[in-house]
Design an enzyme around this catalytic site. Structure first.
Site, PDB file in Angstrom:
ATOM      1  N   ARG A  82       0.819  -1.224   0.000  1.00 22.09           N
ATOM      2  CA  ARG A  82       0.000   0.000   0.000  1.00 22.09           C
ATOM      3  C   ARG A  82       0.851   1.271   0.000  1.00 22.09           C
ATOM      4  O   ARG A  82       0.491   2.258  -0.633  1.00 22.09           O
ATOM      5  CB  ARG A  82      -0.923   0.002   1.215  1.00 22.09           C
ATOM      6  CG  ARG A  82      -2.018  -1.053   1.080  1.00 22.09           C
ATOM      7  CD  ARG A  82      -3.068  -0.829   2.115  1.00 22.09           C
ATOM      8  NE  ARG A  82      -4.065  -1.886   2.129  1.00 22.09           N
ATOM      9  CZ  ARG A  82      -5.038  -1.959   3.023  1.00 22.09           C
ATOM     10  NH1 ARG A  82      -5.121  -1.053   3.969  1.00 22.09           N
ATOM     11  NH2 ARG A  82      -5.910  -2.924   2.986  1.00 22.09           N
ATOM     12  N   ASP A 140     -15.514   8.984  10.299  1.00 18.16           N
ATOM     13  CA  ASP A 140     -14.410   8.059  10.014  1.00 18.16           C
ATOM     14  C   ASP A 140     -13.117   8.876  10.047  1.00 18.16           C
ATOM     15  O   ASP A 140     -13.146  10.105   9.890  1.00 18.16           O
ATOM     16  CB  ASP A 140     -14.590   7.403   8.633  1.00 18.16           C
ATOM     17  CG  ASP A 140     -13.823   6.090   8.511  1.00 18.16           C
ATOM     18  OD1 ASP A 140     -14.468   5.021   8.571  1.00 18.16           O
ATOM     19  OD2 ASP A 140     -12.584   6.119   8.376  1.00 18.16           O
TER      20      ASP A 140
HETATM   21  C1  LIG Z   1     -13.853  -2.277   8.535  1.00 19.32           C
HETATM   22  S1  LIG Z   1     -14.450  -0.631   8.489  1.00 19.32           S
HETATM   23  C2  LIG Z   1     -16.034  -0.838   9.272  1.00 19.32           C
HETATM   24  C3  LIG Z   1     -17.144  -0.194   8.488  1.00 19.32           C
HETATM   25  C4  LIG Z   1     -18.550  -0.410   9.066  1.00 19.32           C
HETATM   26  N1  LIG Z   1     -18.652   0.078  10.416  1.00 19.32           N
HETATM   27  C5  LIG Z   1     -18.949  -1.851   8.980  1.00 19.32           C
HETATM   28  O1  LIG Z   1     -18.951  -2.560   9.992  1.00 19.32           O
HETATM   29  O2  LIG Z   1     -19.256  -2.318   7.875  1.00 19.32           O
HETATM   30  C6  LIG Z   1     -13.490   0.168   9.783  1.00 19.32           C
HETATM   31  C7  LIG Z   1     -13.441   1.669   9.630  1.00 19.32           C
HETATM   32  O3  LIG Z   1     -12.848   2.228  10.805  1.00 19.32           O
HETATM   33  C8  LIG Z   1     -12.107   3.368  10.426  1.00 19.32           C
HETATM   34  N2  LIG Z   1     -11.137   3.712  11.482  1.00 19.32           N
HETATM   35  C9  LIG Z   1      -9.968   3.098  11.790  1.00 19.32           C
HETATM   36  N3  LIG Z   1      -9.339   3.736  12.773  1.00 19.32           N
HETATM   37  C10 LIG Z   1     -10.130   4.787  13.139  1.00 19.32           C
HETATM   38  C11 LIG Z   1     -10.019   5.820  14.117  1.00 19.32           C
HETATM   39  N4  LIG Z   1      -8.970   5.915  14.925  1.00 19.32           N
HETATM   40  N5  LIG Z   1     -11.015   6.717  14.189  1.00 19.32           N
HETATM   41  C12 LIG Z   1     -12.099   6.650  13.373  1.00 19.32           C
HETATM   42  N6  LIG Z   1     -12.256   5.704  12.424  1.00 19.32           N
HETATM   43  C13 LIG Z   1     -11.285   4.764  12.308  1.00 19.32           C
HETATM   44  C14 LIG Z   1     -11.463   2.943   9.114  1.00 19.32           C
HETATM   45  O4  LIG Z   1     -11.055   4.045   8.336  1.00 19.32           O
HETATM   46  C15 LIG Z   1     -12.573   2.116   8.474  1.00 19.32           C
HETATM   47  O5  LIG Z   1     -13.311   2.856   7.524  1.00 19.32           O
END
Ligand SMILES: C[S@@+](CC[C@H](N)C(=O)[O-])C[C@H]1O[C@@H](n2cnc3c(N)ncnc32)[C@H](O)[C@@H]1O
Length: 292
Positions: free
Chosen positions: A52, A161
């Site tokens: 990445r 996010d």
């Molecule tokens: C796997 S996705 C989950 C999406 C959705 N909630 C679902 O369950 O389908 C995890 C998300 O968490 C976000 N994320 C990771 N670290 C974070 C942080 N410190 N603060 C806010 N969002 C975060 C990522 O960018 C990502 O879009």
């Protein structure tokens, strides 16, 4: 033997498009990522990080990972820090993922409060870690299905996010046909319009749904959150798993502090309560908890 197979390994490493990632550089990267976002990565993620970030190194025409790490630490590396975080988050999501949550949300959380909502009680919902928007759009569609007056009666969804690129997609609210697979036909007819292009047809979420949601960038591990009021429901699904135990416990406690008594918390399938939150929520369904 073909010409390609005759290339010795060192020569392959020296290809201008391939940048080796040393262990020490990998350690610098994971430490910086954890410091900026709370996301922890073990040694098993080295290949993922390599592929990445190699794209970023190419885009910036840098000589390699050491220069990239140095850039992130310098004041002029601030813009790159955003790309760095965006490149390393995992954003997997889909419409109606873990669909039992949406059934519970409508039947057990929203419907019992409908009389109060209709007479003007505020409704506040937070989709934290919303990725490309499928989760908050599902919440909004389910809410509108039972409470069409939601917007006029002061119901609002905050969707946040840390990744600015997924927030852009969420804000646009446009999805390919492939990504629409989980959306039942009646909801598709009611809440989407044709979108995309002739070559890549898709669907666009209607304004009736979009206007319920405010998309914002927010780091769950920031020292403070900017929200003032309290929430009736918080969705934090498949996001806590990227953080260590201490951070998970701290965020869960903050969720309870920012939630109304009786409010509901929805976690992802492999997540659980921990720390002080264990006592301040009771389990009311599979990965569904109610604030006590
Ligand atoms: C796997 S996705 C989950 C999406 C959705 N909630 C679902 O369950 O389908 C995890 C998300 O968490 C976000 N994320 C990771 N670290 C974070 C942080 N410190 N603060 C806010 N969002 C975060 C990522 O960018 C990502 O879009």
């Amino acid at each position: 033997m073909s010409a390609a197979l005759a290339i010795p390994p060192d020569a392959a490493q020296a290809r201008p498009n391939h940048f080796p990632l040393e262990v020490s550089e990998y350690q610098r990267i994971v430490a910086r990522l954890e410091n900026m976002t709370g996301i922890t990565m073990g040694a098993d993620k080295r290949t993922l990080v390599h592929s990445r970030l190699q794209r970023r190194i190419r885009a910036l025409a840098l000589p390699g990972f050491r220069d990239y790490c140095d850039l992130l630490e310098r004041p002029e590396g601030q813009v790159e820090q955003t790309h760095f975080v965006n490149a390393l988050t995992t954003n997997l999501t889909s419409f109606f993922r873990e669909s039992h949550h949406f059934k519970h949300f409508v039947e057990e959380a929203v419907q019992p409060m409908l009389p109060e909502l209709k007479s003007g009680r505020k409704l506040r919902i937070w989709s934290s870690g919303c990725s490309t928007g499928e989760e908050p759009f599902c919440i909004a569609m389910m809410l509108l299905s039972v409470f069409p007056q939601a917007f006029d009666r002061n119901a609002r969804i905050l969707a946040t996010d840390i990744d600015s690129s997924v927030l852009r997609t969420a804000f646009n609210g446009e999805y390919s046909q492939e990504r629409m697979k989980g959306v039942p036909d009646p909801l598709l007819q009611k809440f989407f319009a044709a979108g995309g292009s002739e070559d890549a047809p898709g669907y666009r979420v209607n304004d009736e749904v979009r206007r319920l949601i405010a998309f914002r960038k927010l780091n769950l591990n920031a020292s403070s959150w900017p929200m003032r009021g309290k929430f009736d429901m918080i969705f934090c699904r498949n996001t806590l798993i990227y953080f260590d135990d201490d951070r998970q416990s701290r965020i869960l406690k903050r969720y309870r502090d920012i939630m109304k008594p009786g409010g509901h918390l929805y976690l992802g399938h492999s997540e659980r309560l921990s720390g002080p939150a264990e006592k301040s929520f009771k389990r009311v369904g599979t990965t569904i908890f109610q604030a006590v």
